[in-house]
Design a protein around this motif. Structure first.
Motif, PDB file in Angstrom:
ATOM      1  N   SER A  42       0.818  -1.212   0.000  1.00 24.51           N
ATOM      2  CA  SER A  42       0.000   0.000   0.000  1.00 24.51           C
ATOM      3  C   SER A  42       0.851   1.260   0.000  1.00 24.51           C
ATOM      4  CB  SER A  42      -0.939  -0.002   1.212  1.00 24.51           C
ATOM      5  OG  SER A  42      -0.204  -0.018   2.418  1.00 24.51           O
ATOM      6  N   GLN A  43       2.063   1.163   0.571  1.00 19.00           N
ATOM      7  CA  GLN A  43       2.943   2.333   0.611  1.00 19.00           C
ATOM      8  C   GLN A  43       3.462   2.724  -0.770  1.00 19.00           C
ATOM      9  OE1 GLN A  43       3.437   4.221   3.252  1.00 19.00           O
ATOM     10  NE2 GLN A  43       2.227   2.889   4.572  1.00 19.00           N
ATOM     11  N   THR A  44       3.393   1.808  -1.740  1.00 21.09           N
ATOM     12  CA  THR A  44       3.901   2.102  -3.084  1.00 21.09           C
ATOM     13  C   THR A  44       2.777   2.251  -4.108  1.00 21.09           C
ATOM     14  OG1 THR A  44       4.161  -0.242  -3.654  1.00 21.09           O
ATOM     15  CG2 THR A  44       6.029   0.851  -2.590  1.00 21.09           C
ATOM     16  N   LEU A  45       1.522   2.244  -3.645  1.00 19.52           N
ATOM     17  CA  LEU A  45       0.395   2.380  -4.571  1.00 19.52           C
ATOM     18  C   LEU A  45       0.412   3.728  -5.277  1.00 19.52           C
ATOM     19  CD1 LEU A  45      -2.601   0.841  -2.583  1.00 19.52           C
ATOM     20  CD2 LEU A  45      -1.750   0.071  -4.805  1.00 19.52           C
ATOM     21  N   GLN A  46      -0.008   3.706  -6.525  1.00 21.34           N
ATOM     22  CA  GLN A  46      -0.098   4.922  -7.319  1.00 21.34           C
ATOM     23  C   GLN A  46      -1.559   5.215  -7.652  1.00 21.34           C
ATOM     24  OE1 GLN A  46       2.680   6.798  -8.179  1.00 21.34           O
ATOM     25  NE2 GLN A  46       3.838   5.366  -6.898  1.00 21.34           N
ATOM     26  N   GLU A  47      -1.878   6.492  -7.746  1.00 23.28           N
ATOM     27  CA  GLU A  47      -3.225   6.873  -8.185  1.00 23.28           C
ATOM     28  C   GLU A  47      -3.522   6.222  -9.531  1.00 23.28           C
ATOM     29  OE1 GLU A  47      -5.356  10.866  -7.119  1.00 23.28           O
ATOM     30  OE2 GLU A  47      -3.352  11.297  -7.861  1.00 23.28           O
ATOM     31  N   GLY A  48      -4.771   5.777  -9.682  1.00 24.00           N
ATOM     32  CA  GLY A  48      -5.173   5.166 -10.945  1.00 24.00           C
ATOM     33  C   GLY A  48      -5.117   3.657 -10.935  1.00 24.00           C
ATOM     34  N   ALA A  49      -4.464   3.065  -9.917  1.00 23.22           N
ATOM     35  CA  ALA A  49      -4.446   1.598  -9.812  1.00 23.22           C
ATOM     36  C   ALA A  49      -5.867   1.108  -9.550  1.00 23.22           C
ATOM     37  CB  ALA A  49      -3.514   1.154  -8.698  1.00 23.22           C
ATOM     38  N   GLU A  50      -6.211  -0.046 -10.122  1.00 19.57           N
ATOM     39  CA  GLU A  50      -7.559  -0.588 -10.001  1.00 19.57           C
ATOM     40  C   GLU A  50      -7.538  -1.853  -9.144  1.00 19.57           C
ATOM     41  OE1 GLU A  50     -11.189  -1.970 -13.001  1.00 19.57           O
ATOM     42  OE2 GLU A  50      -9.422  -0.932 -13.774  1.00 19.57           O
TER      43      GLU A  50
END
Length: 359
Positions: free
Chosen positions: A6-14
């Motif tokens: 979760s710390q490396t999640l980017q906006e737009g990931a589904e």
């Protein structure tokens, strides 16, 4: 689908799988496109990993140890039972334990059926769940790990059931620990830790009142913090003084504790959790049981991103059940550059090893 921290999640990931809390409520549905506020909410709620959609990994199958509905039902059963014991007090709850024994036994039987009926090894990190109450989710995880280890040991069915029940109830004594100590977010004082350690004796004394469970179930609560070298508690017994179930539960309990997200510490990855066990192998934990436990779980879960010994980056596609450290992987980067993905079966290419996670 792909496993991402979760710390490396980017906006737009589904999202490829929904996020639940332990009450069974869907907090975020699958197919939702993540925004910055949603990502921040996940991080604040203690979600360490999520599965996201990824065209390179659409064909990767994620095996859950339990169907989501069963897992949530099991956690609710433990929570409702333990909370009832807590609310009624130590002396008045023995008859309530007998009343819930049938439901717990049926749940353990269902969990055994799921684990033993699946020809694939147990994949950890496959249930993305926000557990507001650690004790209850922990009880179910420890039950799963204990069943998986007992199955790998080929124990008789009756013993696996008893061990499963002992695992589900191993922490029941914590219901008789003051909330201000049980739920304290900071470091416990020595006096507070002494009170916390008493959950083993409280659990033993509570469970041995039951007429529905054999005394061995009570000893599971009593002995899961004992260690081979005598450094454990409450009695400081060692080696053969510890029942085999106590040795199994020590491993399952520690592994889940270190690979679960806590308010004071981020979750370790499965390989790191195993390293904790191996560091204590022969001294704290039974060496042969640690080795067997390693064979019972997937060290590198499907969908996880890993680095190979030649520095290629790959995603785990499928487990090789006879060679758990050597899954089938999909290479996506060479020399830190994206490449046309291709699969490698590490069970057939022994010059390559997995060196680290890249989650």
């Amino acid at each position: 689908m792909r496993l991402v921290a979760s710390q490396t999640l980017q906006e737009g990931a589904e999202l490829a799988r929904p996020i639940f809390n332990e009450k069974g409520k869907v907090l975020i549905q699958k197919d939702v496109t993540l925004t910055s506020p949603l990502i921040k909410r996940l991080q604040e709620r203690g979600v360490t990993y999520v599965y996201i959609k990824d065209e390179l990994t659409d064909d990767i199958h994620i095996n859950s140890p339990l169907p989501e509905e069963m897992r949530l039902e099991a956690i609710q059963l433990v929570k409702q039972s333990f909370t009832t014991f807590q609310n009624n007090g130590f002396e008045k709850s023995a008859f309530l334990l007998d009343k819930t024994s049938k439901n717990m036994t049926n749940m353990v039987d269902s969990m055994i059926g799921q684990v033993t009926g699946n020809d694939e090894i147990l994949t950890v990190m496959s249930d993305i769940l926000i557990a507001d109450d650690y004790v209850f989710a922990h009880s179910i995880n420890v039950t799963l790990y204990a069943i998986a280890l007992a199955t790998e040991l080929k124990l008789p069915a009756k013993q696996i059931r008893q061990l499963g029940l002992g695992a589900m109830l191993h922490d029941v004594g914590k219901m008789f620990i003051p909330d201000e100590i049980l739920n304290k977010t900071g470091k416990l004082t020595d006096a507070e830790f002494d009170i916390m350690k008493s959950h083993t004796e409280k659990g033993f004394n509570f469970l041995r009142q039951s007429t529905s469970f054999p005394l061995l179930i009570a000893h599971c609560a009593y002995q899961h913090h004992e260690r081979l070298d005598g450094s454990g508690y409450p009695r400081g017994i060692s080696l053969e003084e510890i029942h085999p179930f106590g040795k199994i539960l020590a491993i399952a309990d520690v592994f889940d504790a270190v690979t679960s997200n806590r308010v004071y510490r981020d979750a370790m990855l499965p390989q790191e959790g195993l390293e904790v066990l191996y560091a204590g192998s022969g001294k704290l934990f039974d060496r042969e049981l640690v080795r067997t436990f390693k064979n019972a779980i997937a060290i590198y879960p499907n969908g996880a991103t890993i680095r190979l010994s030649d520095n290629r980056i790959a995603i785990v596609v499928k487990q090789n059940n006879q060679l758990h450290e050597r899954p089938i992987v999909r290479v996506i980067k060479e020399n830190e550059q994206d490449v046309q993905p291709y699969d490698i079966d590490l069970s057939k290419q022994f010059d390559l090893t997995v060196t680290s996670y890249q989650i």
